[in-house]
Design a protein around this motif. Structure first.
Motif, PDB file in Angstrom:
ATOM      1  N   ASN A 189     -11.226  -1.910   0.647  1.00 54.24           N
ATOM      2  CA  ASN A 189      -9.918  -2.231   1.220  1.00 54.24           C
ATOM      3  C   ASN A 189      -8.798  -2.212   0.191  1.00 54.24           C
ATOM      4  O   ASN A 189      -7.665  -1.835   0.494  1.00 54.24           O
ATOM      5  N   LEU A 190      -9.093  -2.656  -1.040  1.00 53.85           N
ATOM      6  CA  LEU A 190      -8.055  -2.765  -2.053  1.00 53.85           C
ATOM      7  C   LEU A 190      -7.976  -1.560  -2.983  1.00 53.85           C
ATOM      8  O   LEU A 190      -7.017  -1.431  -3.744  1.00 53.85           O
ATOM      9  N   SER A 191      -8.966  -0.687  -2.932  1.00 50.86           N
ATOM     10  CA  SER A 191      -8.965   0.453  -3.856  1.00 50.86           C
ATOM     11  C   SER A 191      -8.372   1.706  -3.221  1.00 50.86           C
ATOM     12  O   SER A 191      -8.263   2.739  -3.874  1.00 50.86           O
ATOM     13  N   ARG A 192      -7.983   1.619  -1.951  1.00 48.93           N
ATOM     14  CA  ARG A 192      -7.348   2.758  -1.286  1.00 48.93           C
ATOM     15  C   ARG A 192      -6.434   2.236  -0.191  1.00 48.93           C
ATOM     16  O   ARG A 192      -6.493   1.073   0.196  1.00 48.93           O
ATOM     17  N   ALA A 193      -5.601   3.120   0.319  1.00 50.40           N
ATOM     18  CA  ALA A 193      -4.653   2.704   1.352  1.00 50.40           C
ATOM     19  C   ALA A 193      -5.378   2.414   2.661  1.00 50.40           C
ATOM     20  O   ALA A 193      -6.260   3.156   3.081  1.00 50.40           O
ATOM     21  N   VAL A 194      -5.007   1.300   3.287  1.00 57.80           N
ATOM     22  CA  VAL A 194      -5.517   0.944   4.613  1.00 57.80           C
ATOM     23  C   VAL A 194      -4.348   1.042   5.589  1.00 57.80           C
ATOM     24  O   VAL A 194      -3.278   0.475   5.346  1.00 57.80           O
ATOM     25  N   ALA A 195      -4.519   1.758   6.671  1.00 59.55           N
ATOM     26  CA  ALA A 195      -3.444   1.921   7.645  1.00 59.55           C
ATOM     27  C   ALA A 195      -3.143   0.585   8.326  1.00 59.55           C
ATOM     28  O   ALA A 195      -4.056  -0.109   8.783  1.00 59.55           O
ATOM     29  N   LEU A 196      -1.873   0.206   8.373  1.00 56.87           N
ATOM     30  CA  LEU A 196      -1.435  -0.997   9.070  1.00 56.87           C
ATOM     31  C   LEU A 196      -0.673  -0.577  10.327  1.00 56.87           C
ATOM     32  O   LEU A 196       0.176   0.314  10.268  1.00 56.87           O
ATOM     33  N   GLU A 197      -0.969  -1.239  11.440  1.00 54.05           N
ATOM     34  CA  GLU A 197      -0.333  -0.912  12.715  1.00 54.05           C
ATOM     35  C   GLU A 197       0.453  -2.126  13.206  1.00 54.05           C
ATOM     36  O   GLU A 197      -0.067  -2.957  13.944  1.00 54.05           O
ATOM     37  N   PRO A 198       1.720  -2.251  12.782  1.00 54.87           N
ATOM     38  CA  PRO A 198       2.488  -3.451  13.106  1.00 54.87           C
ATOM     39  C   PRO A 198       3.051  -3.443  14.527  1.00 54.87           C
ATOM     40  O   PRO A 198       3.436  -2.401  15.062  1.00 54.87           O
ATOM     41  N   VAL A 199       3.072  -4.635  15.127  1.00 50.94           N
ATOM     42  CA  VAL A 199       3.699  -4.852  16.437  1.00 50.94           C
ATOM     43  C   VAL A 199       4.565  -6.096  16.307  1.00 50.94           C
ATOM     44  O   VAL A 199       4.090  -7.147  15.862  1.00 50.94           O
ATOM     45  N   LEU A 200       5.836  -6.017  16.691  1.00 48.34           N
ATOM     46  CA  LEU A 200       6.754  -7.163  16.632  1.00 48.34           C
ATOM     47  C   LEU A 200       7.031  -7.641  18.054  1.00 48.34           C
ATOM     48  O   LEU A 200       7.444  -6.858  18.913  1.00 48.34           O
ATOM     49  N   ILE A 201       6.798  -8.939  18.286  1.00 46.39           N
ATOM     50  CA  ILE A 201       7.110  -9.554  19.577  1.00 46.39           C
ATOM     51  C   ILE A 201       8.111 -10.661  19.319  1.00 46.39           C
ATOM     52  O   ILE A 201       7.806 -11.653  18.638  1.00 46.39           O
ATOM     53  N   VAL A 202       9.314 -10.525  19.849  1.00 44.02           N
ATOM     54  CA  VAL A 202      10.358 -11.540  19.692  1.00 44.02           C
ATOM     55  C   VAL A 202      10.351 -12.430  20.935  1.00 44.02           C
ATOM     56  O   VAL A 202      10.529 -11.950  22.051  1.00 44.02           O
ATOM     57  N   GLU A 203      10.106 -13.733  20.729  1.00 46.57           N
ATOM     58  CA  GLU A 203       9.988 -14.650  21.864  1.00 46.57           C
ATOM     59  C   GLU A 203      11.245 -15.504  22.018  1.00 46.57           C
ATOM     60  O   GLU A 203      11.984 -15.714  21.071  1.00 46.57           O
TER      61      GLU A 203
END
Length: 203
Positions: A189-203
């Motif tokens: 996980n730390l030795s290469r890029a891991v894809a992040l899939e962000p989702v923003l929910i504004v409440e």
């Protein structure tokens, strides 16, 4: 797990008082259970699928609490509850009550690799006497504070030193070291890029 095979395991010496049905335990690892898991995953790869889930909530100031309610294994949900409290040093706006996210990140890397060294030694019949991992890294606050967009906000390099002692040869420990780097999830996980899939929910 790659590199963990029954053919590598050396059976511990069985004394006269040991029951044949007792599990093989090396470094606290139950090899019977470990090899059973490996065999299950070989027969049915879906049993090796895991899912990890953490919910983190703000606790005021720079404090947060990460909560674990369970994890997925082979399509089944396994209940387990843990809370992890996180803070920042006073110099970075916190109350210094708990370790900060960067320290937890390093701790998670070290802990994951520790499991790897213990297990890889166990399947080879190597009894450990001691094991420690010391990891170090630098973060330039100009990136985190948005002072200079050219400065990365996180670690560019982490260096770690493994100190290991046990009933194995240098060659065996070198083999274990290579196996850990090849199979440790957090080393990966730390030795290469891991894809992040962000989702923003504004409440």
């Amino acid at each position: 797990m790659r590199n963990l095979t029954q053919s590598q395991a050396k059976e511990p010496q069985v004394g006269a008082s040991t029951k044949p049905a007792d599990p093989a335990i090396v470094n606290g690892i139950n090899l019977d259970d470990l090899f059973a898991l490996i065999d299950d995953v070989k027969r049915e790869p879906a049993k090796g699928k895991t899912n990890w889930h953490v919910i983190t909530t703000w606790q005021g100031q720079t404090r947060s609490r990460a909560e674990v309610e369970g994890y997925g294994l082979g399509g089944e949900q396994v209940s387990r509850r843990f809370s992890i409290d996180i803070d920042e040093p006073r110099e970075l706006g916190g109350s210094n009550n708990f370790a900060n996210p960067q320290e937890y990140l390093i701790a998670a890397l070290n802990a994951c690799m520790t499991v790897g060294y213990v297990a890889q030694c166990a399947v080879r019949g190597i009894t450990l006497e001691s094991l420690s991992i010391e990891t170090d890294g630098d973060i330039d606050l100009r990136g985190f504070l948005g002072v200079d967009p050219a400065v990365p906000p996180g670690y560019e390099t982490l260096s770690y030193t493994v100190r290991i002692k046990g009933r194995g040869t240098k060659e065996q420990f070198a083999e274990v070291h290579e196996a850990v780097m090849a199979t440790s999830p957090n080393f990966y996980n730390l030795s290469r890029a891991v894809a992040l899939e962000p989702v923003l929910i504004v409440e």
